[in-house]
Scaffold this motif. Structure first.
Motif, PDB file in Angstrom:
ATOM      1  N   ALA A 176     -12.073  -1.503   8.261  1.00 51.12           N
ATOM      2  CA  ALA A 176     -11.739  -2.306   7.081  1.00 51.12           C
ATOM      3  C   ALA A 176     -11.727  -1.480   5.800  1.00 51.12           C
ATOM      4  CB  ALA A 176     -12.734  -3.450   6.938  1.00 51.12           C
ATOM      5  N   ALA A 177     -10.663  -1.674   5.011  1.00 50.56           N
ATOM      6  CA  ALA A 177     -10.592  -1.154   3.637  1.00 50.56           C
ATOM      7  C   ALA A 177      -9.799  -2.202   2.871  1.00 50.56           C
ATOM      8  CB  ALA A 177      -9.897   0.203   3.594  1.00 50.56           C
ATOM      9  N   SER A 178     -10.316  -2.630   1.719  1.00 47.83           N
ATOM     10  CA  SER A 178      -9.751  -3.827   1.077  1.00 47.83           C
ATOM     11  C   SER A 178      -8.610  -3.521   0.113  1.00 47.83           C
ATOM     12  CB  SER A 178     -10.858  -4.576   0.337  1.00 47.83           C
ATOM     13  OG  SER A 178     -11.401  -3.733  -0.673  1.00 47.83           O
ATOM     14  N   GLU A 179      -8.500  -2.260  -0.360  1.00 46.41           N
ATOM     15  CA  GLU A 179      -7.517  -1.973  -1.409  1.00 46.41           C
ATOM     16  C   GLU A 179      -6.360  -1.110  -0.909  1.00 46.41           C
ATOM     17  OE1 GLU A 179      -9.941  -1.989  -5.552  1.00 46.41           O
ATOM     18  OE2 GLU A 179     -10.677  -0.588  -4.044  1.00 46.41           O
ATOM     19  N   VAL A 180      -5.212  -1.251  -1.597  1.00 48.12           N
ATOM     20  CA  VAL A 180      -4.008  -0.502  -1.242  1.00 48.12           C
ATOM     21  C   VAL A 180      -3.520   0.224  -2.499  1.00 48.12           C
ATOM     22  CG1 VAL A 180      -1.638  -0.668  -0.392  1.00 48.12           C
ATOM     23  CG2 VAL A 180      -3.384  -2.237   0.473  1.00 48.12           C
ATOM     24  N   VAL A 181      -3.164   1.505  -2.360  1.00 45.13           N
ATOM     25  CA  VAL A 181      -2.630   2.257  -3.496  1.00 45.13           C
ATOM     26  C   VAL A 181      -1.101   2.194  -3.450  1.00 45.13           C
ATOM     27  CG1 VAL A 181      -2.480   4.520  -4.589  1.00 45.13           C
ATOM     28  CG2 VAL A 181      -4.615   3.797  -3.511  1.00 45.13           C
ATOM     29  N   LYS A 186      -9.892   2.645  -7.309  1.00 50.82           N
ATOM     30  CA  LYS A 186      -9.867   1.981  -5.999  1.00 50.82           C
ATOM     31  C   LYS A 186     -10.767   2.721  -5.010  1.00 50.82           C
ATOM     32  CE  LYS A 186      -5.576  -0.504  -6.504  1.00 50.82           C
ATOM     33  NZ  LYS A 186      -4.169  -0.706  -6.107  1.00 50.82           N
ATOM     34  N   LYS A 187     -12.061   2.393  -5.093  1.00 52.43           N
ATOM     35  CA  LYS A 187     -13.029   3.093  -4.247  1.00 52.43           C
ATOM     36  C   LYS A 187     -12.931   2.639  -2.794  1.00 52.43           C
ATOM     37  CE  LYS A 187     -15.164   5.239  -7.683  1.00 52.43           C
ATOM     38  NZ  LYS A 187     -14.927   6.652  -7.940  1.00 52.43           N
ATOM     39  N   ASP A 188     -12.308   1.493  -2.562  1.00 50.30           N
ATOM     40  CA  ASP A 188     -12.203   0.999  -1.188  1.00 50.30           C
ATOM     41  C   ASP A 188     -10.740   0.967  -0.718  1.00 50.30           C
ATOM     42  OD1 ASP A 188     -13.424   0.100   1.187  1.00 50.30           O
ATOM     43  OD2 ASP A 188     -12.934  -1.985   0.714  1.00 50.30           O
ATOM     44  N   SER A 189      -9.961   1.961  -1.184  1.00 41.92           N
ATOM     45  CA  SER A 189      -8.560   2.017  -0.731  1.00 41.92           C
ATOM     46  C   SER A 189      -8.503   2.546   0.699  1.00 41.92           C
ATOM     47  CB  SER A 189      -7.740   2.928  -1.646  1.00 41.92           C
ATOM     48  OG  SER A 189      -8.009   4.283  -1.361  1.00 41.92           O
ATOM     49  N   SER A 190      -7.420   2.196   1.387  1.00 39.02           N
ATOM     50  CA  SER A 190      -7.260   2.648   2.770  1.00 39.02           C
ATOM     51  C   SER A 190      -7.147   4.171   2.844  1.00 39.02           C
ATOM     52  CB  SER A 190      -6.032   1.986   3.401  1.00 39.02           C
ATOM     53  OG  SER A 190      -4.875   2.226   2.618  1.00 39.02           O
ATOM     54  N   ILE A 191      -6.497   4.780   1.845  1.00 42.79           N
ATOM     55  CA  ILE A 191      -6.387   6.247   1.842  1.00 42.79           C
ATOM     56  C   ILE A 191      -7.785   6.868   1.750  1.00 42.79           C
ATOM     57  CG2 ILE A 191      -5.603   8.272   0.539  1.00 42.79           C
ATOM     58  CD1 ILE A 191      -3.308   6.593  -0.554  1.00 42.79           C
ATOM     59  N   ARG A 192      -8.575   6.346   0.802  1.00 40.61           N
ATOM     60  CA  ARG A 192      -9.889   6.926   0.564  1.00 40.61           C
ATOM     61  C   ARG A 192     -10.816   6.727   1.760  1.00 40.61           C
ATOM     62  NH1 ARG A 192     -12.604   7.925  -4.907  1.00 40.61           N
ATOM     63  NH2 ARG A 192     -14.486   8.928  -4.154  1.00 40.61           N
ATOM     64  N   ARG A 193     -10.750   5.537   2.335  1.00 36.11           N
ATOM     65  CA  ARG A 193     -11.613   5.251   3.490  1.00 36.11           C
ATOM     66  C   ARG A 193     -11.255   6.174   4.659  1.00 36.11           C
ATOM     67  NH1 ARG A 193     -15.144   5.434   5.660  1.00 36.11           N
ATOM     68  NH2 ARG A 193     -16.170   4.100   7.181  1.00 36.11           N
TER      69      ARG A 193
END
Lengths: 337, 337
Positions: free
Chosen positions: A66-71, A84-91
């Motif tokens: 799970a990652a809640s944000e999208v860039v 966006k600390k919870d972006s899919s890229i970052r996760r």
């Protein structure tokens, strides 16, 4: 990574222009193609990812993270990275940094992916600047072009490192025994070019590389070199222009062909040959752009990638990890710096 | 030049890769197309030029002007300029400088032609750096790209002048009422690009131009702008890469088509549509690259130009002179500098 252990790739499932579907389908295709030693983590919004799975079901080899944000492409990469600390890229990047995955594949905005990897994965020890490399099709096989936009104003030593990193990638992933390295300039003679290329030419001549000298824009796609180095401004301009030409030619052809009824019959007869020709020239079949010089394997795909491009990128990520590109770059650069 | 007087173009007949023949034939075609108000001087080795004339005869509108030396692509431009005082390029330039001709067309080596024009014709008053502009085909009509290699390491003010010179050429020769000017960069936002483009962006925003902002490599051939400015290193790389793509696509297509017998029938049926499509994309039909900012009209053609490209270049040289591109550039730059 020992070949005995399964290889784990984190796939940023949210980055593409077309939502999670091409990523999810490409991931399932990769599992079918690459066998049981692969584990994939699809990172992003769980409901959207599950909805993109055929029959709603995955496979034992796939997990959803799970990652809640999208860039999006509209955001400035550094702002997205900060907010966006919870972006899919970052996760996905954090999974690699924390040892939960061996590599990452993303079809997110190139700038955001690059910035995130630089911050989360960090550059490899000894690397001055990580670099985005693009794999270009040519009638004589693929050519690696770098830098393609991560570094716009470059110092000569950076391009020397791009050459070394490209050499390693050419050996390991492209399977060339001693990749021919060329410098993109505006003429073949050593003295031709701008201030940067004249300085880089001298560095490359002294380096432990198969340096074949300067080439100009005409030769980039002609297969004369396996690895072509340039600053990221030039590389980006050349890459994007090159990608734009085949669709333009197709558009003009299509408009002329549709105007004539006999042309349709002719086109039908040509179909097998045309299909094969376009496969040979297809930029998608080479599977994404490796980000070289960060402490992890990262393959960046076009935002408009289809499942085939994603599948190929996952294969490339696997070859990148199994072949030890990261370790070899670090090792090779010790001898250069 | 008064429209009542015949217009005189000096044609460097020796520069092409294929000897004087394409130049001589192109010159005769231009006379047939452009009517009685044109006078052409074919400059070079008289015997070779006469041998290339069909039936050995010219026309009343053609004279042969003797020049004993030929500059080859192997020579360094500055060396050729210094040593070959009786080269066909130099003699043609001198005709313009001395008022014996209104403009010059050459298919000689670009570097040598540019260097010779800069020395013999001199830059126009107020011009910081003359620039080679290329006319690129696009499905939506031609786009002017400059600089294409005369200036590799550029200052921001030079690119501002390239934009102004391109604007004038767009108005006069390309017939655009207010040409859309764009800056080649790696993203649309003003802040995207390298140090040079960020500085140029600010200058262009304040200038009296229809400045539509940054475009990237993808948009150069898409017809979004009429004039695209960049440094000569980038422009040269992009131009040469773009020119290389259509023949590469054709090669791949040809090899696939020849492998299949039914494809030949299909190809025969497609012929009219293909011919028309390639005419629309043909780089030759636009007739050479203008050298902007020198005190005279100079059009530089590819070394491999055929008669059609030469004929078009002579037409462009005529439009350049009749439309007063030179005078307008000098006038317009007064308001900028």
């Amino acid at each position: 990574v020992s070949p005995a252990l399964p290889l784990r790739i984190a796939v940023d499932a949210m980055g593409s222009d077309h939502g999670p579907s091409p990523l999810v389908l490409g991931a399932l295709q990769a599992l079918a193609e690459l066998g049981p030693d692969l584990r994939l983590s699809l990172v992003g919004r769980e409901d959207e990812i599950r909805a993109a799975m055929p029959g709603g079901r995955g496979s034992e080899q796939v997990e959803v993270v799970a990652a809640s944000e999208v860039v999006s492409t509209e955001e400035a990469p550094t702002v997205a990275l900060r907010r966006k600390k919870d972006s899919s890229i970052r996760r996905a990047a954090e999974m690699v940094a924390q040892g939960e995955a061996d590599g990452v594949v993303s079809a997110g905005p190139t700038g955001a992916v690059t910035a995130t990897m630089q911050v989360v994965l960090r550059p490899l020890s000894g690397v001055l600047r990580p670099s985005i490399a693009a794999v270009l099709p040519s009638p004589k096989g693929p050519t690696l072009l770098l830098d393609c936009g991560a570094n716009v104003d470059c110092r000569p030593e950076w391009l020397l490192q791009f050459a070394v990193m490209g050499q390693v990638y050419g050996e390991v992933v492209m399977g060339k025994r001693s990749p021919r390295v060329a410098l993109l300039s505006i003429g073949e003679e050593a003295g031709k070019g701008n201030e940067l290329t004249r300085a880089v030419h001298a560095l490359l001549q002294r380096a432990d590389l198969t340096f074949i000298g300067n080439i100009d824009g005409r030769d980039v796609l002609a297969g004369r070199a396996d690895v072509v180095v340039c600053d990221g401004f030039t590389g980006n301009a050349v890459l994007k222009l090159g990608e734009s030409v085949p669709p333009l030619i197709l558009d003009v052809l299509r408009s002329e062909l549709e105007a004539r009824p006999l042309s349709r019959l002719g086109l039908w007869l040509l179909r097998p040959a045309l299909r094969r020709a376009f496969e040979r020239l297809d930029w998608e079949s080479y599977g994404g752009a490796p980000l070289l010089g960060v402490d992890g394997a990262c393959i960046i795909c076009h935002g408009r990638s289809g499942p085939k491009a994603i599948r190929n990128a996952i294969r490339v990520a696997r070859d990148f990890v199994r072949g030890g590109v990261r370790e070899r770059i670090a090792e090779r650069l010790k001898g250069v710096a």
